[in-house]
Design a protein around this motif. Structure first.
Motif, PDB file in Angstrom:
ATOM      1  N   UNK A 160       6.470  10.100  12.974  1.00  0.00           N
ATOM      2  CA  UNK A 160       7.571  10.745  12.269  1.00  0.00           C
ATOM      3  C   UNK A 160       7.266  10.862  10.776  1.00  0.00           C
ATOM      4  N   UNK A 161       6.653   9.814  10.202  1.00  0.00           N
ATOM      5  CA  UNK A 161       6.262   9.859   8.787  1.00  0.00           C
ATOM      6  C   UNK A 161       5.281  10.996   8.549  1.00  0.00           C
ATOM      7  N   UNK A 213       0.825  -1.202   0.000  1.00  0.00           N
ATOM      8  CA  UNK A 213       0.000   0.000   0.000  1.00  0.00           C
ATOM      9  C   UNK A 213       0.864   1.259   0.000  1.00  0.00           C
ATOM     10  N   UNK A 214       0.233   2.381  -0.318  1.00  0.00           N
ATOM     11  CA  UNK A 214       0.888   3.682  -0.295  1.00  0.00           C
ATOM     12  C   UNK A 214       0.582   4.361   1.032  1.00  0.00           C
ATOM     13  N   UNK A 215       1.605   4.823   1.750  1.00  0.00           N
ATOM     14  CA  UNK A 215       1.418   5.421   3.068  1.00  0.00           C
ATOM     15  C   UNK A 215       1.921   6.862   3.054  1.00  0.00           C
ATOM     16  N   UNK A 216       1.017   7.808   3.339  1.00  0.00           N
ATOM     17  CA  UNK A 216       1.379   9.228   3.377  1.00  0.00           C
ATOM     18  C   UNK A 216       0.613   9.907   4.501  1.00  0.00           C
ATOM     19  N   UNK A 217       1.081  11.094   4.893  1.00  0.00           N
ATOM     20  CA  UNK A 217       0.336  11.847   5.910  1.00  0.00           C
ATOM     21  C   UNK A 217      -1.049  12.150   5.377  1.00  0.00           C
ATOM     22  N   UNK A 218      -2.037  12.023   6.255  1.00  0.00           N
ATOM     23  CA  UNK A 218      -3.400  12.227   5.803  1.00  0.00           C
ATOM     24  C   UNK A 218      -4.287  12.753   6.907  1.00  0.00           C
ATOM     25  N   UNK A 219      -5.565  12.435   6.769  1.00  0.00           N
ATOM     26  CA  UNK A 219      -6.572  13.092   7.586  1.00  0.00           C
ATOM     27  C   UNK A 219      -7.154  14.214   6.747  1.00  0.00           C
ATOM     28  N   UNK A 220      -8.434  14.448   6.874  1.00  0.00           N
ATOM     29  CA  UNK A 220      -9.136  15.384   6.001  1.00  0.00           C
ATOM     30  C   UNK A 220      -8.532  16.785   6.008  1.00  0.00           C
TER      31      UNK A 220
END
Length: 330
Positions: free
Chosen positions: A88-89, A53-60
């Motif tokens: 940290x990511x 999967x692709x993991x990045x900072x998120x949240x609306x």
């Protein structure tokens, strides 16, 4: 001039994006197209079932703030992560977008972990979100820097954060500091089920404090408990200075008192609907804080939403300012 055009407050999550068949949703009893909350154990179990999967900072709200930063806006974000690997990511990725991020970290010995949202993207581009809130649920008034809020032209509040025990008080502190310094408040309703859980609190905040309301058709109908979209829009416009309501392939409706504008949707092949509303809000706020009229802001929002749903993930891959220029908007 204030230091920030927009400061966002919301759920600080690491988005885990995975493309899957519809059968996977059925197999795991996941309702398509909505956000559902999970505990750590359930979230870990689901994580173990997905592929690479692709993991990045998120949240609306973080997606919205990243969108504003992409456009060159002066912006910052408030949301709680833990002093762990995912935390940290999150922090590195958001700062790399150009946004300020200084929310105090939850300690390494906190019982919860950094929140994450497993976003399952089906072939039709629809996303079904499974969210473990983790430490972001513990955002409290002590995490709100009143000086930072006073330095914001606008604050942007994420409706999902209403699920936190102390978040209402944190929002109140942020609103008081921002408005006390002449700033304005925007709110996104986030999800119709979120509205169902917190309708009374939303209504009070909208009536008392909100200057700009972001929502989609389903959220608008849920908020005003009616089947009449026009009736709901009219009621919202009577309570809020500016209403910006998206309506999928029908574009967006922007209302300001007696004024009303329609921004058409941009034709695009939907790959992943994650972040459409978030990037609409980001582009709209960027336009607003750069003195563009409301019709142009709505069009910018629809362009940004179309761009982000044309690929996987909630980060713009095109130069949106150049696209706006090509469309004659700037």
């Amino acid at each position: 001039m204030k230091k920030y055009q927009v400061v966002g407050i919301g759920n600080a999550l690491v988005d885990v994006l995975w493309e899957c068949p519809d059968a996977f949703l059925a197999e795991h009893s996941i309702e398509k197209g909505i956000m559902q909350l999970t505990d750590l154990a359930s979230g870990a179990q689901l994580y173990d079932q997905i592929g690479a999967a692709k993991e990045i900072s998120g949240g609306s709200a973080a997606n919205t703030i990243a969108g504003i930063a992409h456009l060159g806006g002066r912006t910052a974000y408030v949301g709680k992560v833990k002093d762990d690997q995912l935390g940290a990511i999150f922090a590195h990725d958001l700062r790399a977008q150009g946004a300020d991020y200084d929310t105090p970290l939850a300690s390494k010995d906190h019982e919860a972990e950094t929140g994450r949202c497993i976003v399952l993207v089906t072939p039709d581009g629809e996303r079904s979100m499974n969210t473990y809130l983790g430490v972001t649920e513990f955002l409290s008034p002590s995490d709100i820097d009143e000086g930072q809020m006073a330095e914001a032209e606008w604050i942007y509040l994420e409706g999902y954060r209403f699920d936190g025990a102390e978040s209402h008080a944190a929002f109140e502190k942020a609103i008081a500091a921002c408005k006390g310094a002449g700033g304005k408040v925007s709110l996104t309703l986030s999800d119709p089920f979120c509205v169902d859980r917190h309708r009374d609190a939303f209504r009070q905040m909208i009536r008392d404090h909100v200057d700009l309301l972001f929502c989609n058709r389903a959220e608008m109908l849920s908020m005003y408990q009616t089947d009449s979209f026009e009736g709901a829009l009219s009621e919202a416009a009577s309570e809020v200075e500016i209403v910006a309501c998206t309506d999928s392939e029908n574009g967006a409706h922007v209302l300001n008192g007696a004024g009303r504008w329609h921004a058409p949707a941009m034709p695009v092949q939907i790959v992943d609907a994650t972040g459409a509303g978030d990037l609409f809000a980001g582009a709209f706020l960027w336009g607003l804080t750069n003195d563009h009229d409301l019709e142009a802001c709505g069009r910018m929002g629809c362009i940004a939403a179309a761009e982000v749903i044309s690929h996987i993930g909630a980060r713009s891959e095109a130069d949106l300012k150049q696209v706006f220029a090509d469309k004659g908007l700037i």
